[in-house]
Design a protein around this motif. Structure first.
Motif, PDB file in Angstrom:
ATOM      1  N   VAL A 172      22.503  40.022  67.027  1.00 29.34           N
ATOM      2  CA  VAL A 172      23.580  40.691  66.176  1.00 29.34           C
ATOM      3  C   VAL A 172      23.139  42.202  67.189  1.00 29.34           C
ATOM      4  N   THR A 173      23.311  43.374  67.337  1.00 31.82           N
ATOM      5  CA  THR A 173      23.029  44.851  67.200  1.00 31.82           C
ATOM      6  C   THR A 173      23.626  45.569  67.707  1.00 31.82           C
ATOM      7  N   ASN A 174      23.608  47.021  67.428  1.00 33.01           N
ATOM      8  CA  ASN A 174      24.895  47.485  67.638  1.00 33.01           C
ATOM      9  C   ASN A 174      26.056  48.024  67.226  1.00 33.01           C
ATOM     10  N   ALA A 175      26.394  47.257  66.355  1.00 34.89           N
ATOM     11  CA  ALA A 175      27.619  46.455  65.867  1.00 34.89           C
ATOM     12  C   ALA A 175      27.717  47.683  64.054  1.00 34.89           C
ATOM     13  N   LEU A 176      29.154  47.933  64.104  1.00 36.89           N
ATOM     14  CA  LEU A 176      29.570  48.098  62.237  1.00 36.89           C
ATOM     15  C   LEU A 176      29.076  47.461  61.342  1.00 36.89           C
ATOM     16  N   ARG A 177      28.941  46.173  61.832  1.00 35.90           N
ATOM     17  CA  ARG A 177      29.093  44.827  60.879  1.00 35.90           C
ATOM     18  C   ARG A 177      28.331  43.714  62.014  1.00 35.90           C
ATOM     19  N   THR A 217      25.547  49.207  60.972  1.00 40.27           N
ATOM     20  CA  THR A 217      25.435  49.820  60.373  1.00 40.27           C
ATOM     21  C   THR A 217      25.475  48.898  58.804  1.00 40.27           C
ATOM     22  N   GLU A 218      26.083  47.622  58.557  1.00 46.22           N
ATOM     23  CA  GLU A 218      25.967  47.084  57.483  1.00 46.22           C
ATOM     24  C   GLU A 218      25.629  45.636  58.455  1.00 46.22           C
ATOM     25  N   GLY A 219      24.663  44.846  57.855  1.00 47.65           N
ATOM     26  CA  GLY A 219      24.043  43.686  58.548  1.00 47.65           C
ATOM     27  C   GLY A 219      25.047  42.615  58.065  1.00 47.65           C
ATOM     28  N   VAL A 220      25.203  42.181  56.649  1.00 45.93           N
ATOM     29  CA  VAL A 220      26.016  40.521  56.756  1.00 45.93           C
ATOM     30  C   VAL A 220      26.895  41.498  55.357  1.00 45.93           C
ATOM     31  N   VAL A 221      28.521  41.376  55.377  1.00 44.37           N
ATOM     32  CA  VAL A 221      29.994  41.992  54.625  1.00 44.37           C
ATOM     33  C   VAL A 221      30.353  40.597  54.581  1.00 44.37           C
ATOM     34  N   LEU A 222      30.662  40.783  53.185  1.00 42.79           N
ATOM     35  CA  LEU A 222      31.373  39.490  52.284  1.00 42.79           C
ATOM     36  C   LEU A 222      32.497  39.682  51.910  1.00 42.79           C
ATOM     37  N   GLU A 223      33.361  39.423  52.228  1.00 42.89           N
ATOM     38  CA  GLU A 223      35.031  40.036  51.368  1.00 42.89           C
ATOM     39  C   GLU A 223      34.863  38.822  49.896  1.00 42.89           C
ATOM     40  N   VAL A 267      17.767  40.774  59.228  1.00 43.14           N
ATOM     41  CA  VAL A 267      18.223  41.366  58.495  1.00 43.14           C
ATOM     42  C   VAL A 267      17.696  43.332  58.699  1.00 43.14           C
ATOM     43  N   SER A 268      17.647  43.950  59.704  1.00 41.32           N
ATOM     44  CA  SER A 268      17.271  44.844  60.177  1.00 41.32           C
ATOM     45  C   SER A 268      17.553  46.467  60.349  1.00 41.32           C
ATOM     46  N   ASN A 269      17.259  47.252  60.101  1.00 38.44           N
ATOM     47  CA  ASN A 269      17.106  48.893  60.570  1.00 38.44           C
ATOM     48  C   ASN A 269      19.240  48.565  60.122  1.00 38.44           C
ATOM     49  N   SER A 270      19.789  48.494  58.696  1.00 37.25           N
ATOM     50  CA  SER A 270      20.901  48.558  58.851  1.00 37.25           C
ATOM     51  C   SER A 270      21.376  50.208  57.320  1.00 37.25           C
ATOM     52  N   SER A 271      22.315  50.597  57.781  1.00 38.76           N
ATOM     53  CA  SER A 271      22.409  51.455  56.214  1.00 38.76           C
ATOM     54  C   SER A 271      22.325  50.720  55.144  1.00 38.76           C
ATOM     55  N   LEU A 272      23.334  49.757  54.770  1.00 45.15           N
ATOM     56  CA  LEU A 272      23.179  48.472  54.450  1.00 45.15           C
ATOM     57  C   LEU A 272      22.733  47.371  54.551  1.00 45.15           C
ATOM     58  N   GLY A 273      22.038  46.183  54.192  1.00 46.43           N
ATOM     59  CA  GLY A 273      21.623  45.285  55.246  1.00 46.43           C
ATOM     60  C   GLY A 273      22.224  44.298  53.877  1.00 46.43           C
ATOM     61  N   ILE A 274      23.005  44.175  53.199  1.00 50.92           N
ATOM     62  CA  ILE A 274      23.773  42.845  52.993  1.00 50.92           C
ATOM     63  C   ILE A 274      25.378  43.772  51.521  1.00 50.92           C
ATOM     64  N   VAL A 275      26.209  43.124  52.218  1.00 54.99           N
ATOM     65  CA  VAL A 275      27.457  43.920  51.392  1.00 54.99           C
ATOM     66  C   VAL A 275      28.249  42.703  50.352  1.00 54.99           C
ATOM     67  N   THR A 311      18.477  32.395  50.827  1.00 53.59           N
ATOM     68  CA  THR A 311      17.433  31.785  50.699  1.00 53.59           C
ATOM     69  C   THR A 311      15.872  32.261  51.724  1.00 53.59           C
ATOM     70  N   GLY A 312      15.542  32.579  51.712  1.00 56.59           N
ATOM     71  CA  GLY A 312      14.346  33.024  52.894  1.00 56.59           C
ATOM     72  C   GLY A 312      14.616  34.197  53.903  1.00 56.59           C
ATOM     73  N   ASN A 313      15.473  34.568  53.577  1.00 53.94           N
ATOM     74  CA  ASN A 313      15.424  36.267  54.806  1.00 53.94           C
ATOM     75  C   ASN A 313      14.993  37.489  54.353  1.00 53.94           C
ATOM     76  N   SER A 314      14.532  37.719  55.463  1.00 53.66           N
ATOM     77  CA  SER A 314      13.872  39.122  55.268  1.00 53.66           C
ATOM     78  C   SER A 314      14.653  40.416  55.912  1.00 53.66           C
ATOM     79  N   ILE A 315      14.777  41.089  54.299  1.00 50.02           N
ATOM     80  CA  ILE A 315      15.978  42.860  54.920  1.00 50.02           C
ATOM     81  C   ILE A 315      14.802  43.239  54.866  1.00 50.02           C
ATOM     82  N   SER A 316      15.039  44.417  55.794  1.00 49.54           N
ATOM     83  CA  SER A 316      14.110  45.401  56.037  1.00 49.54           C
ATOM     84  C   SER A 316      14.488  46.563  56.072  1.00 49.54           C
ATOM     85  N   ASN A 317      14.213  47.806  56.336  1.00 54.20           N
ATOM     86  CA  ASN A 317      14.504  49.339  56.858  1.00 54.20           C
ATOM     87  C   ASN A 317      16.089  49.820  56.534  1.00 54.20           C
ATOM     88  N   SER A 318      16.560  49.211  55.597  1.00 52.28           N
ATOM     89  CA  SER A 318      18.227  49.401  55.280  1.00 52.28           C
ATOM     90  C   SER A 318      17.877  50.735  54.259  1.00 52.28           C
TER      91      SER A 318
END
Length: 397
Positions: free
Chosen positions: A289-294, A315-321, A333-341, A351-358
Motif C-alpha cells: 500500500v502506497t500513497n494513502a492516508l492510512r 500519512t499513517e502506516g498502521v492505525v488501530l482504533e 512500514v516506511s516514509n510515514s508521518s506516523l508509522g503505527i498509531v 514482532t520482526g517489523n521494520s519501522i523507518s523514516n517516520s
C-alpha cells in the motif's frame, strides 16, 4: 434489444475468446436495452442481458447500457445511461455461469451481478473473467458483484470509472469446502476497490483476494448520484464467527495528493470495518500500500493478522482504533508521518517489523495502550526502528 437467456446455452459473440483488455478485437456485436430507467431504487430497471437458467456461457459481446435511441437524462461521463443492470443472473440455486471476454459499459447500478436464490446452498462454479467494465456511477455503482451464496471466481477483469469495483457479499454456506478467488483484477474506482462483506457461519477454505491492483480516481464531472469523500482499496467488512478472509499479494495505490485535493478525507489501503466483524481468521499478507492516508486501518474488535506487508509513503502506516486486536509480523512500514498509531484499549503484538523514516514517530501510543506489546528486546522478535522522529521512534501521549 435486451436478451433473456432461459435455457442452458453457450452464446458466442464475434469476439469470443478475445480478452478486451489485452487482445485485438474485430467488429463487435453490441447489445442495448429497449427501455430506460437506470437508477430505479427498487432495482426494477432494465437489464441488458438476463441469465435466466443455470450453466450459461456468455462470451465476446459488448453490453451497452446507453441506447442512442433513448434519452434518460442520466449522464455518466457523457453517456446517457438507460439500463440499470448490464448482465444479471439470479434464477437458479447454482448459476454455474461463465461471463468472459465481454465489454460492459454505461450502466446505472450493476455491471455484472450473479446471485443465487438459495440461502443454504454452496455454489462454486461460476466464472467472471477477462471482462472490461466501465462507467457505472449510480448510488451503488458496482462493476462486478457475486452475492447470496453464488460462489465463483472473479479473475483477470479490468474495472474503470465505477463507484465500487468488485463486491463479494452475503455468503453463509460453503458445503463444498472450496476456495474461490478474486484475483488478477485491476480496479479504478471512486469509493471501494474490492468489498468483501457479510460472510458468516461457513468454514474454510472460503475466499482468497489475491494479486489485484486497486486505485482511486477523482471523478469529473460529478454524476447526479454525488461524489464520495472516502475510499478503501480492499475493505473487509462484517466477517463473522470463524469465517476466513485471506487478502494476499495485492497492490493499492492511494493517489493521495489528487484525492485529498479533490475533497477526500479518508483514503485507506486495507480496511477492517463494522462492529459485527469478529472472525479471528482475517489475514493480510504480502500486500503493498502506497500513497494513502492510512495504509492499514483496523476499526473492529476482530483479532487480525498482518504479515510481510509493505506500507510505504502513507500519512499513517498502521492505525488501530479502540478495541482492535492486531498481530503484526515482518511488515515494512516506511516514509510515514506516523508509522503505527495505537489508540486506547487496543491489543497490538508486533514482532520482526521494520519501522523507518517516520517524520513524527515510529509508534504513537495514544491514551491507555497497556494491552499492546512491542517485542523489541529479544533478537528473535526484534522490531527495527530506523530514522524515526521523537528520538527513539516511540511517542507515548
Amino acid at each position: 434489444e435486451a436478451v433473456d437467456v432461459n435455457k442452458t446455452l453457450t452464446l458466442l459473440g464475434p469476439n469470443a475468446g478475445i480478452d478486451p483488455n489485452t487482445g485485438a478485437r474485430g467488429p463487435e456485436a453490441i447489445i442495448v436495452t429497449p427501455s430506460s430507467d437506470p437508477l430505479n431504487p427498487g432495482f426494477a430497471g432494465p437489464m441488458v442481458v438476463y441469465l435466466n437458467a443455470p450453466g450459461i456461457t456468455f462470451d465476446g459481446f459488448i453490453v451497452d447500457g446507453d441506447n442512442p435511441a433513448l434519452t434518460s437524462g442520466v449522464s455518466f461521463n457523457g453517456a446517457d445511461v438507460d439500463a440499470e443492470f448490464g448482465i444479471y443472473g439470479d434464477s437458479t440455486p447454482n448459476p454455474n455461469a461463465t461471463v468472459r471476454n465481454n465489454i460492459v459499459r454505461n450502466v446505472g447500478e450493476f455491471g455484472v451481478w450473479l446471485t443465487s436464490y438459495s440461502t443454504n446452498n454452496s455454489n462454486g462454479t461460476s466464472q467472471i473473467l477477462a471482462n472490461k467494465v466501465d462507467n457505472i456511477l449510480g448510488v451503488y455503482g458496482q462493476g462486478l458483484r457475486i452475492a447470496d451464496n453464488a460462489w465463483g471466481n472473479i479473475t483477470g477483469n479490468v474495472v474503470t470509472r465505477v463507484r465500487n469495483g468488485i463486491v463479494v457479499e452475503n455468503f453463509s454456506a460453503n458445503a463444498l469446502g472450496q476456495t474461490a478467488v478474486i484475483s488478477g483484477n485491476n480496479v479504478s474506482s471512486m469509493r471501494i476497490g474490492v468489498r468483501f462483506n457479510l460472510h458468516y457461519t461457513y468454514g474454510p477454505a472460503g475466499f482468497v483476494v489475491q494479486g489485484n491492483q486497486a486505485q482511486p480516481y477523482l471523478q469529473s464531472p460529478a454524476p447526479g448520484t454525488g461524489l464520495p469523500t472516502s475510499y478503501q482499496g480492499i475493505r473487509v467488512e462484517s466477517i463473522q464467527q470463524n469465517v476466513p478472509a485471506t487478502v494476499i499479494d495485492n497492490v493499492v495505490s492511494g493517489n493521495r495528493a489528487t484525492m485529498t485535493g479533490g475533497g477526500y478525507t479518508r483514503l485507506e489501503g486495507l480496511n477492517v470495518t463494522n462492529a459485527s466483524a469478529t472472525s479471528p481468521n482475517i489475514v493480510f499478507e504480502r500486500n503493498r500500500v502506497t500513497n494513502a492516508l492510512r495504509g492499514l486501518y483496523h476499526e473492529t474488535t476482530a483479532q487480525v493478522r498482518a504479515d510481510s506487508n509493505v506500507l510505504d509513503n502513507n500519512t499513517e502506516g498502521v492505525v488501530l482504533e479502540p478495541g482492535a486486536g492486531l498481530k503484526l509480523s515482518g511488515n515494512m512500514v516506511s516514509n510515514s508521518s506516523l508509522g503505527i498509531v495505537v489508540n486506547s484499549g487496543t491489543q497490538l503484538t508486533a514482532t520482526g517489523n521494520s519501522i523507518s523514516n517516520s517524520l513524527a514517530a515510529g509508534v504513537l501510543v495514544s491514551g491507555d495502550g497497556s494491552g499492546s506489546t512491542l517485542l523489541s528486546g529479544a533478537p528473535a522478535n526484534a522490531n527495527t526502528f530506523v530514522n524515526n522522529g521523537a528520538g527513539t521512534g516511540m511517542n507515548i501521549s
